[in-house]
Motif scaffolding. Structure first.
Motif, PDB file in Angstrom:
ATOM      1  N   ARG A 105       7.367 -14.492   3.820  1.00  0.00           N
ATOM      2  CA  ARG A 105       7.328 -13.036   3.988  1.00  0.00           C
ATOM      3  C   ARG A 105       6.746 -12.680   5.353  1.00  0.00           C
ATOM      4  N   THR A 106       6.990 -11.461   5.758  1.00  0.00           N
ATOM      5  CA  THR A 106       6.551 -11.042   7.092  1.00  0.00           C
ATOM      6  C   THR A 106       5.027 -11.120   7.246  1.00  0.00           C
ATOM      7  N   ARG A 107       4.581 -11.253   8.478  1.00  0.00           N
ATOM      8  CA  ARG A 107       3.136 -11.215   8.751  1.00  0.00           C
ATOM      9  C   ARG A 107       2.734  -9.862   9.316  1.00  0.00           C
ATOM     10  N   CYS A 108       3.513  -8.841   9.123  1.00  0.00           N
ATOM     11  CA  CYS A 108       3.104  -7.492   9.529  1.00  0.00           C
ATOM     12  C   CYS A 108       1.733  -7.196   8.916  1.00  0.00           C
ATOM     13  N   PRO A 109       0.727  -6.851   9.731  1.00  0.00           N
ATOM     14  CA  PRO A 109      -0.622  -6.659   9.176  1.00  0.00           C
ATOM     15  C   PRO A 109      -0.700  -5.535   8.150  1.00  0.00           C
ATOM     16  N   TYR A 110       0.173  -4.548   8.247  1.00  0.00           N
ATOM     17  CA  TYR A 110       0.144  -3.435   7.287  1.00  0.00           C
ATOM     18  C   TYR A 110       0.684  -3.866   5.924  1.00  0.00           C
ATOM     19  N   PHE A 111       1.530  -4.874   5.926  1.00  0.00           N
ATOM     20  CA  PHE A 111       2.033  -5.433   4.664  1.00  0.00           C
ATOM     21  C   PHE A 111       0.880  -6.067   3.885  1.00  0.00           C
ATOM     22  N   PHE A 112      -0.049  -6.694   4.626  1.00  0.00           N
ATOM     23  CA  PHE A 112      -1.163  -7.399   3.985  1.00  0.00           C
ATOM     24  C   PHE A 112      -2.344  -6.480   3.667  1.00  0.00           C
ATOM     25  N   MET A 161      -3.037   0.457   3.260  1.00  0.00           N
ATOM     26  CA  MET A 161      -2.091   1.103   4.180  1.00  0.00           C
ATOM     27  C   MET A 161      -0.720   1.257   3.525  1.00  0.00           C
ATOM     28  N   PRO A 162       0.051   2.270   3.976  1.00  0.00           N
ATOM     29  CA  PRO A 162       1.408   2.388   3.440  1.00  0.00           C
ATOM     30  C   PRO A 162       2.290   1.258   3.950  1.00  0.00           C
ATOM     31  N   CYS A 163       3.176   0.812   3.105  1.00  0.00           N
ATOM     32  CA  CYS A 163       4.129  -0.235   3.511  1.00  0.00           C
ATOM     33  C   CYS A 163       5.313  -0.216   2.553  1.00  0.00           C
ATOM     34  N   ASN A 164       6.469   0.138   3.077  1.00  0.00           N
ATOM     35  CA  ASN A 164       7.674   0.193   2.242  1.00  0.00           C
ATOM     36  C   ASN A 164       8.098  -1.174   1.717  1.00  0.00           C
ATOM     37  N   LYS A 165       7.724  -2.205   2.423  1.00  0.00           N
ATOM     38  CA  LYS A 165       8.092  -3.558   1.962  1.00  0.00           C
ATOM     39  C   LYS A 165       7.244  -3.951   0.753  1.00  0.00           C
ATOM     40  N   ARG A 166       5.972  -3.627   0.790  1.00  0.00           N
ATOM     41  CA  ARG A 166       5.073  -3.953  -0.332  1.00  0.00           C
ATOM     42  C   ARG A 166       5.223  -2.956  -1.469  1.00  0.00           C
ATOM     43  N   SER A 200       6.391   4.143   0.037  1.00  0.00           N
ATOM     44  CA  SER A 200       5.036   4.546   0.445  1.00  0.00           C
ATOM     45  C   SER A 200       4.942   4.874   1.932  1.00  0.00           C
ATOM     46  N   GLY A 201       5.962   4.485   2.711  1.00  0.00           N
ATOM     47  CA  GLY A 201       5.927   4.726   4.158  1.00  0.00           C
ATOM     48  C   GLY A 201       5.747   3.423   4.916  1.00  0.00           C
ATOM     49  N   CYS A 202       5.737   3.541   6.240  1.00  0.00           N
ATOM     50  CA  CYS A 202       5.595   2.348   7.089  1.00  0.00           C
ATOM     51  C   CYS A 202       4.419   2.553   8.033  1.00  0.00           C
ATOM     52  N   GLY A 203       3.337   1.809   7.806  1.00  0.00           N
ATOM     53  CA  GLY A 203       2.148   1.945   8.650  1.00  0.00           C
ATOM     54  C   GLY A 203       2.380   1.498  10.084  1.00  0.00           C
ATOM     55  N   ALA A 204       3.346   0.620  10.279  1.00  0.00           N
ATOM     56  CA  ALA A 204       3.554   0.048  11.615  1.00  0.00           C
ATOM     57  C   ALA A 204       4.322   0.975  12.548  1.00  0.00           C
ATOM     58  N   LEU A 205       5.147   1.855  11.991  1.00  0.00           N
ATOM     59  CA  LEU A 205       5.985   2.716  12.843  1.00  0.00           C
ATOM     60  C   LEU A 205       5.155   3.465  13.872  1.00  0.00           C
ATOM     61  N   MET A 251       3.621  -6.806  17.355  1.00  0.00           N
ATOM     62  CA  MET A 251       4.323  -7.985  16.836  1.00  0.00           C
ATOM     63  C   MET A 251       5.723  -7.634  16.330  1.00  0.00           C
ATOM     64  N   HIS A 252       6.139  -6.405  16.430  1.00  0.00           N
ATOM     65  CA  HIS A 252       7.273  -5.948  15.633  1.00  0.00           C
ATOM     66  C   HIS A 252       8.633  -6.072  16.335  1.00  0.00           C
ATOM     67  N   ALA A 253       9.652  -5.525  15.656  1.00  0.00           N
ATOM     68  CA  ALA A 253      11.056  -5.841  15.989  1.00  0.00           C
ATOM     69  C   ALA A 253      11.576  -5.104  17.219  1.00  0.00           C
ATOM     70  N   ASP A 309      14.141   3.075  10.073  1.00  0.00           N
ATOM     71  CA  ASP A 309      12.968   3.953  10.015  1.00  0.00           C
ATOM     72  C   ASP A 309      12.117   3.688   8.781  1.00  0.00           C
ATOM     73  N   LYS A 310      12.534   2.695   7.998  1.00  0.00           N
ATOM     74  CA  LYS A 310      11.737   2.298   6.820  1.00  0.00           C
ATOM     75  C   LYS A 310      10.876   1.070   7.098  1.00  0.00           C
ATOM     76  N   CYS A 311      11.288   0.248   8.064  1.00  0.00           N
ATOM     77  CA  CYS A 311      10.558  -0.998   8.321  1.00  0.00           C
ATOM     78  C   CYS A 311      10.961  -1.585   9.671  1.00  0.00           C
ATOM     79  N   ILE A 312       9.955  -2.045  10.424  1.00  0.00           N
ATOM     80  CA  ILE A 312      10.231  -2.651  11.734  1.00  0.00           C
ATOM     81  C   ILE A 312       9.628  -4.063  11.810  1.00  0.00           C
ATOM     82  N   ALA A 313       9.466  -4.676  10.639  1.00  0.00           N
ATOM     83  CA  ALA A 313       8.835  -5.998  10.589  1.00  0.00           C
ATOM     84  C   ALA A 313       9.783  -7.083  11.081  1.00  0.00           C
TER      85      ALA A 313
HETATM   86 FE1  SF4 Z   1       5.597  -2.570   5.817  1.00  0.00          FE
HETATM   87 FE2  SF4 Z   1       6.295  -1.093   7.945  1.00  0.00          FE
HETATM   88 FE3  SF4 Z   1       5.226  -3.517   8.218  1.00  0.00          FE
HETATM   89 FE4  SF4 Z   1       7.704  -3.194   7.286  1.00  0.00          FE
HETATM   90  S1  SF4 Z   1       6.945  -2.730   9.328  1.00  0.00           S
HETATM   91  S2  SF4 Z   1       6.184  -4.605   6.530  1.00  0.00           S
HETATM   92  S3  SF4 Z   1       7.425  -1.353   6.029  1.00  0.00           S
HETATM   93  S4  SF4 Z   1       4.247  -1.674   7.362  1.00  0.00           S
END
Ligand code: SF4
Length: 330
Positions: free
Chosen positions: A115-122, A126-131, A135-140, A146-148, A154-158
């Motif tokens: 699974r991704t190492r996006c810190p907001y996922f862990f 924090m909001p995280c649509n993947k988890r 709930s939203g995306c904390g990284a946006l 570290m992101h894409a 607009d839902k995830c940039i992990a």
């Molecule tokens: Fe969650 Fe956003 Fe990180 Fe994707 S990029 S894992 S939705 S916080």
């Protein structure tokens, strides 16, 4: 950690049936990712099906290439003599990841499922649509260095964190899986998915399907001489890639007759650079052509507040990996 049931079947069919009956069950292999997530409360299973007794460890040459059992450890694959000789890109990529201890425990199937190492996922605060879908995306709007660069939504940039997956993409691997409906094969390019509206889904596995093996085609073994896996990261070991490049070229008389290129750390899936590969075919081995290929590869890249540096780092990494693969740099 919550209480959960634990089983350890010895037959693949039994393991698959066992998970099919359990909506909140997980297969457990090396545990290097799943157990961490359980400790952090990201995964709260009702049942773990330990698959380590299943006969899925074999690594062998076949009539069509190379068969790698899903339970082969990352170390076993990276140290396999035939893989080192004929598919060195895979060995290089695996050895660029994690630590020796983790590579001894981690399996090929588990690495595909990382699974991704996006810190907001862990961070469960924090909001995280993947988890937690919706709930939203904390990284946006957060710290997204570290992101894409490619294929985000607009839902995830992990990004996918695996090094092995980048090499498997360049080598045209096929993933074999089995489920209650029987076995099927998935091309590596179709295995991981882009986030779209459903970032909670990392891949195209159906519920209850189990990865049984990874096959590498014979054609990819022609790319065994001019190879390099370049990983750029914040420290020189035990860190995930900011950008990585798997490069393998087939060269005759200083002309590139075939190219395999993929990037890591830039998308929700290993990012194959097909248009750059097409450009390089038939071209001379020189830095100008490598720079042009990198320019082509970067078309469509989109950066966020804190990862704009990747717009420069990524093409430079492509050029450098090609130079290192071909001996233009050392
Ligand atoms: Fe969650 Fe956003 Fe990180 Fe994707 S990029 S894992 S939705 S916080």
């Amino acid at each position: 950690m919550n209480q959960f049931q634990y089983t350890r079947p010895a037959e693949t069919a039994v393991a698959v049936k066992s998970l099919a009956k359990e909506p909140n069950g997980y297969f457990l292999a090396g545990g290097t990712n799943l157990v961490d997530m359980m400790k952090m409360g990201l995964v709260v299973p009702d049942k773990l099906i330990d698959i380590n007794r299943l006969p899925l460890k074999k690594i062998e040459k076949t009539a069509t290439g190379m068969h790698i059992g899903a339970l082969a450890s990352n170390s076993e694959v990276a140290e396999h003599a035939y893989i080192k000789a004929q598919y060195p890109l895979l060995a290089l990529a695996i050895n660029a990841g994690a630590s020796p201890q983790l590579r001894n425990m981690a399996t090929v199937g588990g690495n595909l499922m990382q699974r991704t190492r996006c810190p907001y996922f862990f961070d469960t605060a924090m909001p995280c649509n993947k988890r937690t879908p919706g709930s939203g995306c904390g990284a946006l709007e957060g710290i997204n260095r570290m992101h894409a660069l490619f294929g985000a939504s607009d839902k995830c940039i992990a990004v996918n964190p695996s090094d092995m997956n980048v090499a498997l993409a360049a080598l045209d691997a096929t993933i074999h899986v089995t489920g209650v409906k029987g076995p099927r094969a998935i091309k590596i390019g179709d295995f991981h998915r882009l986030p779209g509206d459903h970032p909670e889904l990392d891949n195209t596995l159906q519920k209850g399907e189990l990865i049984t093996s990874v096959d590498l085609p014979t054609a990819s073994s022609a790319y065994n001489k001019h190879v390099y896996y370049l990983k750029i990261r914040d420290r020189t070991s035990y860190a995930f890639a900011l950008v990585s490049v798997a490069a393998a070229l087939h060269i005759e008389n200083n002309t590139i007759t075939g190219a395999r290129l993929a990037m890591g750390g830039v998308a929700h899936k290993p990012w194959r650079l097909s248009t750059a590969e097409t450009f390089l075919k038939g071209k001379a081995v020189n830095e100008d052509n490598f720079k042009h290929a990198a320019q082509i590869a970067m078309q469509g890249a989109k950066a966020y507040e804190y990862n704009k540096f990747k717009l420069k780092l990524a093409p430079n990494a492509i050029v450098q990996s090609l130079k290192l693969a071909t001996g233009l740099a050392s």
